[in-house]
Design a protein around this motif. Structure first.
Motif, PDB file in Angstrom:
ATOM      1  N   ALA A  36      -9.713 -12.424  18.893  1.00 21.01           N
ATOM      2  CA  ALA A  36     -10.444 -12.426  17.623  1.00 21.01           C
ATOM      3  C   ALA A  36     -10.844 -10.996  17.276  1.00 21.01           C
ATOM      4  CB  ALA A  36     -11.669 -13.322  17.732  1.00 21.01           C
ATOM      5  N   ALA A  37     -11.509 -10.838  16.132  1.00 19.60           N
ATOM      6  CA  ALA A  37     -12.002  -9.514  15.749  1.00 19.60           C
ATOM      7  C   ALA A  37     -13.124  -9.103  16.699  1.00 19.60           C
ATOM      8  CB  ALA A  37     -12.509  -9.548  14.309  1.00 19.60           C
ATOM      9  N   ALA A  38     -13.304  -7.801  16.855  1.00 20.08           N
ATOM     10  CA  ALA A  38     -14.335  -7.296  17.759  1.00 20.08           C
ATOM     11  C   ALA A  38     -15.726  -7.702  17.265  1.00 20.08           C
ATOM     12  CB  ALA A  38     -14.241  -5.786  17.875  1.00 20.08           C
ATOM     13  N   ALA A  39     -16.580  -8.103  18.197  1.00 24.87           N
ATOM     14  CA  ALA A  39     -17.964  -8.424  17.854  1.00 24.87           C
ATOM     15  C   ALA A  39     -18.743  -7.144  17.558  1.00 24.87           C
ATOM     16  CB  ALA A  39     -18.626  -9.188  18.987  1.00 24.87           C
ATOM     17  N   TRP A  40     -18.456  -6.078  18.298  1.00 24.77           N
ATOM     18  CA  TRP A  40     -19.088  -4.779  18.064  1.00 24.77           C
ATOM     19  C   TRP A  40     -18.221  -3.689  18.676  1.00 24.77           C
ATOM     20  CZ3 TRP A  40     -20.113  -1.989  22.425  1.00 24.77           C
ATOM     21  CH2 TRP A  40     -20.341  -2.676  23.620  1.00 24.77           C
ATOM     22  N   ASN A  41     -18.445  -2.486  18.222  1.00 23.93           N
ATOM     23  CA  ASN A  41     -17.740  -1.356  18.838  1.00 23.93           C
ATOM     24  C   ASN A  41     -18.600  -0.102  18.821  1.00 23.93           C
ATOM     25  OD1 ASN A  41     -16.875   0.566  16.581  1.00 23.93           O
ATOM     26  ND2 ASN A  41     -16.079  -1.382  15.817  1.00 23.93           N
TER      27      ASN A  41
END
Length: 210
Positions: A36-41
């Motif tokens: 999935a898309a990153a939750a945070w970076n």
């Protein structure tokens, strides 16, 4: 690029194809679902002192290992208040101002660093913690964290930022306008045409108090 066995943490260096050799950014991203898309970076310019990136990743690894043996989801759900990231700066003498549009600003006593926290931002993919170091018009390096980054990891970075242990650098690695901050002469023993290498990170990060 490095990835955790569960594929929920990925960290690597992304080179700048249009820049000079060595330019780019270190990016660490966390995923609740591997594809999935990153939750945070978190993003750090290539010129960010390696000691600070080390301290950030050490804290991240600590919580990752805790998550391995529990269901606490510490990589994604953090009850730590933002003040935990502010206090190291305020205790080091940084100034604090607040704007009327949902952001706070922290500046170092020497004017060489500025941290902005856009706490009212609702876009989860936007950086909300943004640090610039150096001349405001041409920073030496920058770091940023998106809104869902656990405050614990931001605090690990700000704590490292203001740690008092001096960093060891050779002369040509020190920008000209910061040479007056040297505590002792920096020997330049690097052979000509040899790229500068980051200092080796300590084996025991908990024992280091810069």
């Amino acid at each position: 690029m490095a990835s955790s066995p569960c594929l929920r943490l990925r960290s690597g260096f992304l080179a700048d194809p249009g820049g000079a050799a060595g330019e780019g950014a270190w990016i660490t991203a966390a995923y609740q679902q591997p594809f999935a898309a990153a939750a945070w970076n978190a993003r750090f310019d290539a010129s960010t002192p390696v000691e600070m990136i080390w301290d950030f990743h050490t804290e991240l690894l600590h919580f990752y290992l805790d998550d391995t043996y529990s269901d606490s989801e510490l990589l994604f759900h953090d009850d730590t208040a933002p003040v935990a990231a502010y206090l190291p700066l305020l205790n080091a003498g940084w100034t604090h101002t607040a704007s009327n549009w949902g952001s706070q600003h922290f500046r170092s006593p020497d004017g060489m660093a500025h941290l902005e926290h856009r706490y009212a931002t609702t876009d989860r993919d936007k950086p909300v913690w943004m640090l610039n170091v150096g001349d405001p018009s041409e920073p030496l390096w920058r770091a940023s964290f998106t809104s869902r980054t656990p405050v614990t990891f931001v605090a690990a970075f700000t704590t490292s930022l203001v740690a008092e242990e001096p960093l060891t650098r050779i002369a040509r690695e020190v920008p000209l306008y910061t040479e007056h901050l040297l505590l002792a002469p920096a020997p330049d023993r690097k052979p000509a045409n040899t790229p500068a290498l980051p200092p080796v990170a300590p084996h025991n990060a908990t024992a280091r108090t810069r």
